[in-house]
Design a protein around this motif. Structure first.
Motif, PDB file in Angstrom:
ATOM      1  N   PRO A   9     -17.120  -1.247  -0.986  1.00 29.41           N
ATOM      2  CA  PRO A   9     -16.267  -0.375  -1.796  1.00 29.41           C
ATOM      3  C   PRO A   9     -14.833  -0.890  -1.951  1.00 29.41           C
ATOM      4  CG  PRO A   9     -16.890   0.714   0.271  1.00 29.41           C
ATOM      5  CD  PRO A   9     -17.682  -0.535   0.176  1.00 29.41           C
ATOM      6  N   ARG A  52      -1.883  -8.114   0.893  1.00 29.18           N
ATOM      7  CA  ARG A  52      -0.676  -8.138   1.726  1.00 29.18           C
ATOM      8  C   ARG A  52       0.443  -8.789   0.928  1.00 29.18           C
ATOM      9  NH1 ARG A  52      -4.143  -5.746   4.123  1.00 29.18           N
ATOM     10  NH2 ARG A  52      -5.196  -6.415   6.034  1.00 29.18           N
ATOM     11  N   PRO A  56     -16.980  -6.116   5.131  1.00 27.34           N
ATOM     12  CA  PRO A  56     -16.805  -4.870   4.368  1.00 27.34           C
ATOM     13  C   PRO A  56     -15.774  -3.934   5.011  1.00 27.34           C
ATOM     14  CG  PRO A  56     -18.896  -4.841   5.544  1.00 27.34           C
ATOM     15  CD  PRO A  56     -18.337  -6.228   5.686  1.00 27.34           C
ATOM     16  N   PHE A  57     -15.542  -4.073   6.311  1.00 21.89           N
ATOM     17  CA  PHE A  57     -14.573  -3.208   6.995  1.00 21.89           C
ATOM     18  C   PHE A  57     -13.298  -3.965   7.358  1.00 21.89           C
ATOM     19  CE2 PHE A  57     -18.742  -1.308   7.662  1.00 21.89           C
ATOM     20  CZ  PHE A  57     -18.514   0.014   7.285  1.00 21.89           C
ATOM     21  N   HIS A  64      -5.603  -4.738  10.813  1.00 17.51           N
ATOM     22  CA  HIS A  64      -5.792  -3.643   9.857  1.00 17.51           C
ATOM     23  C   HIS A  64      -7.254  -3.216   9.738  1.00 17.51           C
ATOM     24  CE1 HIS A  64      -1.671  -3.463   8.451  1.00 17.51           C
ATOM     25  NE2 HIS A  64      -1.656  -4.785   8.483  1.00 17.51           N
ATOM     26  N   LYS A 101      -3.883   4.830  14.920  1.00 19.19           N
ATOM     27  CA  LYS A 101      -5.282   4.427  14.758  1.00 19.19           C
ATOM     28  C   LYS A 101      -6.041   4.563  16.074  1.00 19.19           C
ATOM     29  CE  LYS A 101      -6.382   0.635  12.311  1.00 19.19           C
ATOM     30  NZ  LYS A 101      -6.249  -0.738  11.746  1.00 19.19           N
ATOM     31  N   GLY A 148     -12.443   7.988   4.036  1.00 15.64           N
ATOM     32  CA  GLY A 148     -13.893   7.970   4.140  1.00 15.64           C
ATOM     33  C   GLY A 148     -14.596   8.457   2.897  1.00 15.64           C
ATOM     34  N   MET A 199      -8.502  -6.710  -0.294  1.00 14.65           N
ATOM     35  CA  MET A 199      -7.462  -6.347   0.672  1.00 14.65           C
ATOM     36  C   MET A 199      -6.221  -7.131   0.299  1.00 14.65           C
ATOM     37  SD  MET A 199      -9.673  -6.441   4.135  1.00 14.65           S
ATOM     38  CE  MET A 199     -11.207  -7.113   3.542  1.00 14.65           C
ATOM     39  N   LEU A 223      -7.715  10.667   6.954  1.00 13.33           N
ATOM     40  CA  LEU A 223      -9.102  10.553   7.424  1.00 13.33           C
ATOM     41  C   LEU A 223     -10.080  10.896   6.325  1.00 13.33           C
ATOM     42  CD1 LEU A 223      -9.270  12.281  10.927  1.00 13.33           C
ATOM     43  CD2 LEU A 223      -9.908   9.934  10.388  1.00 13.33           C
ATOM     44  N   THR A 244     -15.131   5.510  -0.183  1.00 12.97           N
ATOM     45  CA  THR A 244     -15.858   4.404   0.424  1.00 12.97           C
ATOM     46  C   THR A 244     -17.292   4.836   0.729  1.00 12.97           C
ATOM     47  OG1 THR A 244     -14.831   5.129   2.483  1.00 12.97           O
ATOM     48  CG2 THR A 244     -13.872   3.213   1.427  1.00 12.97           C
ATOM     49  N   TYR A 280       0.791  -1.230   0.000  1.00 14.00           N
ATOM     50  CA  TYR A 280       0.000   0.000   0.000  1.00 14.00           C
ATOM     51  C   TYR A 280       0.826   1.286   0.000  1.00 14.00           C
ATOM     52  CZ  TYR A 280      -4.135  -2.819   1.364  1.00 14.00           C
ATOM     53  OH  TYR A 280      -5.169  -3.726   1.423  1.00 14.00           O
ATOM     54  N   TYR A 315       1.076   3.845   6.365  1.00 14.84           N
ATOM     55  CA  TYR A 315       1.961   2.773   5.900  1.00 14.84           C
ATOM     56  C   TYR A 315       3.400   3.229   5.731  1.00 14.84           C
ATOM     57  CZ  TYR A 315      -2.581   0.716   5.124  1.00 14.84           C
ATOM     58  OH  TYR A 315      -3.859   0.259   5.303  1.00 14.84           O
ATOM     59  N   CYS A 340     -10.856  -1.548   9.838  1.00 15.08           N
ATOM     60  CA  CYS A 340     -11.281  -0.148   9.709  1.00 15.08           C
ATOM     61  C   CYS A 340     -11.651   0.440  11.066  1.00 15.08           C
ATOM     62  CB  CYS A 340     -12.497  -0.106   8.797  1.00 15.08           C
ATOM     63  SG  CYS A 340     -13.004   1.553   8.369  1.00 15.08           S
ATOM     64  N   PHE A 343       1.695   2.845  13.585  1.00 17.25           N
ATOM     65  CA  PHE A 343       0.408   3.132  12.926  1.00 17.25           C
ATOM     66  C   PHE A 343      -0.747   2.688  13.829  1.00 17.25           C
ATOM     67  CE2 PHE A 343      -2.519   1.980   9.080  1.00 17.25           C
ATOM     68  CZ  PHE A 343      -3.241   3.150   9.277  1.00 17.25           C
TER      69      PHE A 343
END
Ligand code: HEM
Ligand SMILES: *[C@@H]1O[C@H](CO)[C@@H](O)[C@H](O)[C@H]1NC(C)=O
Length: 494
Positions: A368, A374, A433-434, A439, A148, A304, A372, A300, A307, A123, A137, A441, A144
């Motif tokens: 959305p 890695r 979805p999240f 990691h 968060k 948002g 994902m 931020l 999505t 990412y 990232y 959301c 991180f």
């Protein structure tokens, strides 16, 4: 303009106009990963006793399955699942992707450590030029995670209560421009509205008040950093979009620095996200720098923005298609909030359970974030297979959300399915979805507050219908799957 810049522009125009298919062709000119691919194949041949996941063969050497995947990724993955099972590898643009399909194998990603399945590796090349250094990232994952946590502190119920008020107000203000009835671009409207609401709620009134057309253009330029081009092409290329992105990054931060300084110098404290970040400290006691705060504010907003705007747009089309459901949602507004529909309150939002289920179901059929990703840093065992280092390990919410064996009437939009105890056959990662795990959301609650407030307001203002009964197709060319021709018919209620 130098020749170098000109060739960048030509390449970029090609990249912007055309789909993944042709982008991939442009990229292959650079053959950035040919050497890497060679190494990988060499490793595969000398794998010893480890059994790699089934690899979908391709007659196209470098591009592999990029064309088919680019055209219709979900169909491609569903067919792969049918034919090869829940772990499957394939090559695109010289990179090997291994998809973990279904809940059981997805568990590998969500339970993994970041040292083993690494997010930064895939990412950072997209996010760091947009958010800046020192956040997300660009820093080691434990740092991180602390960031968060700070953001999560700022996404609290006391703040949400105020958000509901301002989102309702912004929505009323924005939709004054729609006439008594007509055909409108719903996606465009919701994208514009959500920049305004997200900026006001997540950045604060000072930054929101500066959001004029110039600043909106800066956000658009920053956002232009999230493209297939930025992901695939080397960062040193003189692409106009890269330079616009970098210039916008500097300009936006200048604006944020001024506001942050004012907050730091103020006698009295405010009570919002920006104040939370100004006051936050890491575990070792160090406060956030202005640069880190500015980077987090950009993150931020952009996390948002697409999505929430695609989700709210799709939700609108699902409601427009099913007029009876739309009516039920409107009636719910009256039952929960009162016949005369007074201003919304956060506490009522929770009780709007049909609206809640409609949003939940929209996120099932149109999550959305469709993949994902890695980077495998160490060999990963899943079932009988070993995924070697160097594979990009992926989970697709979209695929998990519609697996035949998991969901009944899998393609039906049916918000009432969640009234049953076990809508997803009790599988842990069937609905993601999240995301999940380290990691996951942090914006889920805010997204629900924002989208439910916007749709409560819209249902009170308008009736919606599809244009000639046409439900939008999915546009797969962008990283987030948007509705094509997102036009809706609106009629003012009063
Ligand atoms: C409908 C709205 C949203 C959806 C569907 C969504 C989806 C996701 C998903 C799937 C992930 C996991 C990514 C991965 O594992 O690779 C994620 C992570 C994240 N999201 Fe969201 N998101 C939404 C809104 C938001 C909002 C509004 C914010 C901020 C206020 C936000 C901030 C974040 C952050 C900070 C992460 C963490 C990334 C990480 O730890 O690697 N999201 N989101
Ligand atoms: C799909 O999305 C891209 C990027 O936003 C846009 O340029 C294109 O016009 C869209 N295609 C359709 C058919 O709506």
């Amino acid at each position: 303009m130098t020749l170098f810049e000109m060739s960048g522009q030509v390449l970029e125009r090609a990249v912007e106009k055309l789909s993944l298919t042709s982008l991939v062709l442009a990229t292959s000119v650079f053959t950035l990963t040919v050497g890497y691919l060679g190494k990988l194949m060499f490793k595969q041949q000398h794998a010893g006793h480890a059994k790699y996941p089934p690899h979908i063969p391709s007659s196209v050497p470098f591009l592999g399955h990029a064309v088919a995947f680019g055209r219709s990724p979900i169909e491609f993955l569903e067919q792969a699942y049918e034919k090869y099972g829940p772990v499957v590898s394939f090559t695109m643009v010289g990179k090997t992707f291994t998809y973990l399909l279904g809940s059981d194998t997805a568990a590998l990603m969500f339970n993994s450590k970041n040292e083993d399945l690494n997010a930064e590796d895939v990412y950072a090349r997209l996010t760091t030029p947009v958010f800046g250094k020192g956040v997300a990232y660009d820093v080691p994952n434990p740092l991180f995670l602390e960031q968060k946590k700070m953001l999560k502190t700022g996404l609290n119920i006391a703040h949400f209560k105020k958000h509901v008020e301002v989102i309702e107000e912004e929505t009323h203000e924005y939709f004054k421009r729609w006439g008594r009835s007509g055909e409108r671009d719903l996606f465009e409207a919701l994208s514009e509205l959500i920049i305004l609401t997200a900026s006001r709620c997540l950045h604060g009134p000072e930054i929101r008040s500066m959001l004029d057309e110039r600043v909106a253009q800066l956000y658009a330029d920053l956002d232009g950093g999230f493209t297939h081009a930025a992901w695939l092409l080397p960062g040193w290329l003189p692409l106009p979009s890269f330079r616009r992105r970098d210039r916008a990054h500097i300009e936006i931060k200048k604006i944020f620095y001024k506001v942050i300084k004012k907050r730091r110098d103020a006698q009295e404290k405010d009570d919002d996200m920006l104040q939370t970040l100004v006051d936050a400290t890491y575990k070792d006691g160090r406060p956030l720098s202005d640069d880190e705060i500015a980077g987090m504010l950009i993150g931020l907003l952009l996390a948002g923005q697409h999505t929430s705007s695609t989700t709210s747009a799709w939700m609108g089309f699902f409601l427009a298609r099913d007029r009876a459901l739309q009516k039920r949602c409107y009636n719910e507004q009256k039952t929960i909030c009162g016949e005369d529909l007074p201003p919304l309150h956060y506490d009522q939002l929770k009780d709007l359970s049909l609206l809640d289920r409609c949003l939940k179901e929209t996120l099932r059929l149109r999550p959305p974030i469709m993949t994902m990703m890695r980077m495998a840093k160490t060999p990963q065992t899943v079932g009988e297979y070993t995924i070697p280092p160097g594979h990009q390990v992926c989970v697709s919410p979209t695929v998990n959300h519609r697996l035949q064996d998991t969901w009944s009437d899998r393609l039906e939009f049916n918000p009432d399915r969640y009234l049953n105890d076990n809508p997803a056959a009790g599988e842990k990662f069937a609905y993601i979805p999240f995301g999940a795990g380290r990691h996951r959301c942090i914006g889920e609650n805010f997204a629900y507050v924002q989208i439910k407030t916007i749709w409560s307001t819209l249902l009170r203002l308008f009736d919606f219908e599809l244009v000639d009964g046409n439900f939008p197709e999915v546009n797969y060319t962008t990283m987030i799957h948007t509705p094509t021709e997102p036009i809706i018919v609106e009629k003012k209620k009063f």
